[in-house]
Design an enzyme around this catalytic site. Sequence first.
Site, PDB file in Angstrom:
ATOM      1  N   LYS A   1       0.835  -1.192   0.000  1.00 39.09           N
ATOM      2  CA  LYS A   1       0.000   0.000   0.000  1.00 39.09           C
ATOM      3  C   LYS A   1       0.871   1.244   0.000  1.00 39.09           C
ATOM      4  O   LYS A   1       1.604   1.489   0.957  1.00 39.09           O
ATOM      5  CB  LYS A   1      -0.923   0.006   1.223  1.00 39.09           C
ATOM      6  CG  LYS A   1      -1.864  -1.194   1.278  1.00 39.09           C
ATOM      7  CD  LYS A   1      -2.664  -1.232   2.574  1.00 39.09           C
ATOM      8  CE  LYS A   1      -3.577  -2.456   2.613  1.00 39.09           C
ATOM      9  NZ  LYS A   1      -4.341  -2.551   3.879  1.00 39.09           N
TER      10      LYS A   1
ATOM     11  N   SER B   1      -6.739  -5.470   7.486  1.00 39.37           N
ATOM     12  CA  SER B   1      -6.125  -6.780   7.738  1.00 39.37           C
ATOM     13  C   SER B   1      -4.766  -6.637   8.416  1.00 39.37           C
ATOM     14  O   SER B   1      -3.753  -6.554   7.727  1.00 39.37           O
ATOM     15  CB  SER B   1      -5.970  -7.544   6.420  1.00 39.37           C
ATOM     16  OG  SER B   1      -5.364  -6.711   5.441  1.00 39.37           O
TER      17      SER B   1
ATOM     18  N   LYS C   1      -5.217   6.072   3.431  1.00 38.21           N
ATOM     19  CA  LYS C   1      -5.690   5.897   4.803  1.00 38.21           C
ATOM     20  C   LYS C   1      -4.543   5.900   5.794  1.00 38.21           C
ATOM     21  O   LYS C   1      -4.714   6.237   6.968  1.00 38.21           O
ATOM     22  CB  LYS C   1      -6.532   4.620   4.923  1.00 38.21           C
ATOM     23  CG  LYS C   1      -5.823   3.326   4.502  1.00 38.21           C
ATOM     24  CD  LYS C   1      -5.072   2.633   5.616  1.00 38.21           C
ATOM     25  CE  LYS C   1      -4.341   1.408   5.098  1.00 38.21           C
ATOM     26  NZ  LYS C   1      -3.538   0.743   6.140  1.00 38.21           N
TER      27      LYS C   1
ATOM     28  N   THR D   1      -7.106   1.215  10.654  1.00 40.33           N
ATOM     29  CA  THR D   1      -5.797   1.835  10.807  1.00 40.33           C
ATOM     30  C   THR D   1      -5.831   3.053  11.716  1.00 40.33           C
ATOM     31  O   THR D   1      -4.828   3.406  12.325  1.00 40.33           O
ATOM     32  CB  THR D   1      -5.239   2.225   9.421  1.00 40.33           C
ATOM     33  OG1 THR D   1      -5.463   1.155   8.506  1.00 40.33           O
ATOM     34  CG2 THR D   1      -3.759   2.486   9.476  1.00 40.33           C
TER      35      THR D   1
ATOM     36  N   SER E   1      -1.526  -0.629  14.452  1.00 34.98           N
ATOM     37  CA  SER E   1      -1.205   0.159  13.263  1.00 34.98           C
ATOM     38  C   SER E   1       0.091   0.931  13.461  1.00 34.98           C
ATOM     39  O   SER E   1       0.224   1.730  14.394  1.00 34.98           O
ATOM     40  CB  SER E   1      -2.343   1.147  12.960  1.00 34.98           C
ATOM     41  OG  SER E   1      -1.922   2.130  12.043  1.00 34.98           O
ATOM     42  N   ARG E   2       1.044   0.710  12.554  1.00 36.26           N
ATOM     43  CA  ARG E   2       2.306   1.437  12.624  1.00 36.26           C
ATOM     44  C   ARG E   2       2.104   2.923  12.369  1.00 36.26           C
ATOM     45  O   ARG E   2       2.771   3.770  12.980  1.00 36.26           O
ATOM     46  CB  ARG E   2       3.286   0.881  11.585  1.00 36.26           C
ATOM     47  CG  ARG E   2       3.818  -0.485  11.915  1.00 36.26           C
ATOM     48  CD  ARG E   2       4.461  -1.137  10.705  1.00 36.26           C
ATOM     49  NE  ARG E   2       3.625  -2.191  10.161  1.00 36.26           N
ATOM     50  CZ  ARG E   2       3.830  -2.789   9.001  1.00 36.26           C
ATOM     51  NH1 ARG E   2       4.839  -2.430   8.248  1.00 36.26           N
ATOM     52  NH2 ARG E   2       3.029  -3.743   8.575  1.00 36.26           N
ATOM     53  N   ASN E   3       1.199   3.264  11.473  1.00 37.46           N
ATOM     54  CA  ASN E   3       0.973   4.669  11.145  1.00 37.46           C
ATOM     55  C   ASN E   3       0.287   5.398  12.294  1.00 37.46           C
ATOM     56  O   ASN E   3       0.657   6.523  12.628  1.00 37.46           O
ATOM     57  CB  ASN E   3       0.145   4.764   9.862  1.00 37.46           C
ATOM     58  CG  ASN E   3       0.886   4.170   8.685  1.00 37.46           C
ATOM     59  OD1 ASN E   3       1.809   4.770   8.159  1.00 37.46           O
ATOM     60  ND2 ASN E   3       0.501   2.963   8.283  1.00 37.46           N
TER      61      ASN E   3
END
Length: 343
Positions: free
Chosen positions: A113, A146, A199, A256, A262-264
């Site tokens: 992504k 996911s 996103k 997310t 979520s890393r972001n």
Amino acid sequence: MNDNNCDGLRIGVVGSGSWGTAIANLLALKGFSIDLWAFEKNIKEDIANFSENRIFLPGVKLSPNIHPSNDLKKVASGKDLLLLVVPSHVMRETANKISDFVTKDMTIVSASKGIENKTHLTMTGVLSEIFSNIPENLFAVLSGPSFASEVAKKIPTLVAVASKNQKTAELVQHAFATPYFRVYTSNDITGVELGGATKNVIAIAAGMADGLNFGLNTRAAIITRGLTEIRRLGLNLGANPRTFVGLAGVGDLILTCTGNLSRNYTVGKLLGEGKKIDDILSEMKMVAEGVKTAKSVYNLSQRIGVEMPISCEIYNILYNDISPKEAVHRLMTRELREELDEI
């Protein structure tokens, strides 16, 4: 091979991060023999010797049907289905390295992504440019809400696979479908990829709001207005607006922006707490795609004249050293307007 009969499907997975390993294992547990490319020698050795990716997917016992390798030629050659699951900023470099091994009858699936910084191409855009011998109806993209660790634990997960060709989408759908991993098809590659990439930028904003100790009102506003920005960009690039209320749109966005896996989101939370982006990234093992994608989204939106104020401020925080509090003030004091766009 391009039909719904997946028996004997020869599959290669390029990329052994958490997501690449998780989907390789999902396919291996279905009985497919999976060649998995790892950039790092220690990851290849861990999977071979201990059936575990101890760096990126620790604690998950991997199927013996996974055959790890550091040899790109071995993993990419002679496959019916080739999945690329590498960080977006190395997609072009990786694809160039395997371009001599792909053939015109291979189905190519991007499960990464991002939007390339220089060209503003999505990942299938990059791949179709490099694999010019492969017809566009054999490209597909897998996306949706996911987290890799949850898929690896067989937690019920729903995603979308998009291709311009229905048979290609159905091939991937049937290859991946399990009782815990449900796959829907789409013909909107543009929308699915833009939803999956942008996103991550909005997730940084959501995490930042939590790092600033704002409340649930703020998070809901970021998700809602963030979705407006994603949809606005998508419509200007020819996407189907319905995609953004689906799994690859609002589904992935909610996950997310709210999940602590979520890393972001994590990057944003640390920014909100006052840490500098260089320090945050230096301590992370895995890639937070939203950091690089923020630059792509900002430059692309400026080039085509699409208003994306949240994404713009995240870019300013990451690249122009604007403080999170100043960015919030600028967003909250923008000129008042109607909520709904004309389209």
